[in-house]
Design a protein around this motif. Sequence first.
Motif, short mmCIF file in Angstrom:
data_model
loop_
_atom_site.label_atom_id
_atom_site.label_comp_id
_atom_site.label_asym_id
_atom_site.label_seq_id
_atom_site.Cartn_x
_atom_site.Cartn_y
_atom_site.Cartn_z
N THR A 60 0.84 -1.20 0.00
CA THR A 60 0.00 0.00 0.00
C THR A 60 0.88 1.25 0.00
OG1 THR A 60 -0.06 0.22 2.40
CG2 THR A 60 -1.73 -1.23 1.37
N ASP A 113 0.82 3.57 2.16
CA ASP A 113 1.29 3.76 3.54
C ASP A 113 2.49 2.85 3.84
OD1 ASP A 113 -0.56 5.71 4.08
OD2 ASP A 113 -1.96 4.38 5.12
N GLN A 114 2.42 1.60 3.36
CA GLN A 114 3.56 0.70 3.55
C GLN A 114 4.78 1.23 2.80
OE1 GLN A 114 1.46 -2.79 2.15
NE2 GLN A 114 1.62 -3.76 4.18
N ALA A 169 5.45 4.39 2.15
CA ALA A 169 5.99 5.52 2.91
C ALA A 169 6.82 5.02 4.09
CB ALA A 169 4.86 6.42 3.39
#
Length: 196
Positions: free
Chosen positions: A174, A176-177, A179
Amino acid sequence: MSRPSFHHGNLRAVLLDEAEQTLREGGVDDLSLRDLARRAGVSHGAPRSHFVDRRALLDALAERGFSRLADEVGAAGAAFADDLAGRVRAVADAYLRFAVTDAALMDLMFSAKTAAPTPEVSAAAGRLFSTFDALFAADFAAGRFRSGEEQRTKLLFVATVQGVAALVTSHRITPDQGAGLVAEAVHLFLADAADG
């Protein structure tokens, strides 16, 4: 669909804007000069006054993408001129953001760079890497990184962020992952610098 407004002389920019939007919506396979003309509200032959064929359009998009990425990375890094850690994070974040937002454009840019690039694409890609050089030149000169390892360090940094971006854009992780991975990579990069 409302017709984009343009003035004499900026049809090329309008066509490139429409081409970028098409890339975001459907990818490179959806790009055609005829469809671009329709989207821009001009005759189907009008794009040929700026792009002799589809390949010329793709090269112009790649050139524009490298220039825009160089500008975004440069601006992000410049905001942290006196803060190496902040600069590294800002540059990595800007690169990842561009790669995630414009994944198809990023793919196009790097495929154009490696497959018999035009001089314009080569120059635009070179400008991106010159931007990285400029952002960290003083740090290398001051010995904040391992001496004699400048090229390796820059390539490692770009390859790491590009790799994370590829994982995000291929939906293996994702955003977020991604980042989080970039944050970890930046931490390791800075630790390596501290050991330099």
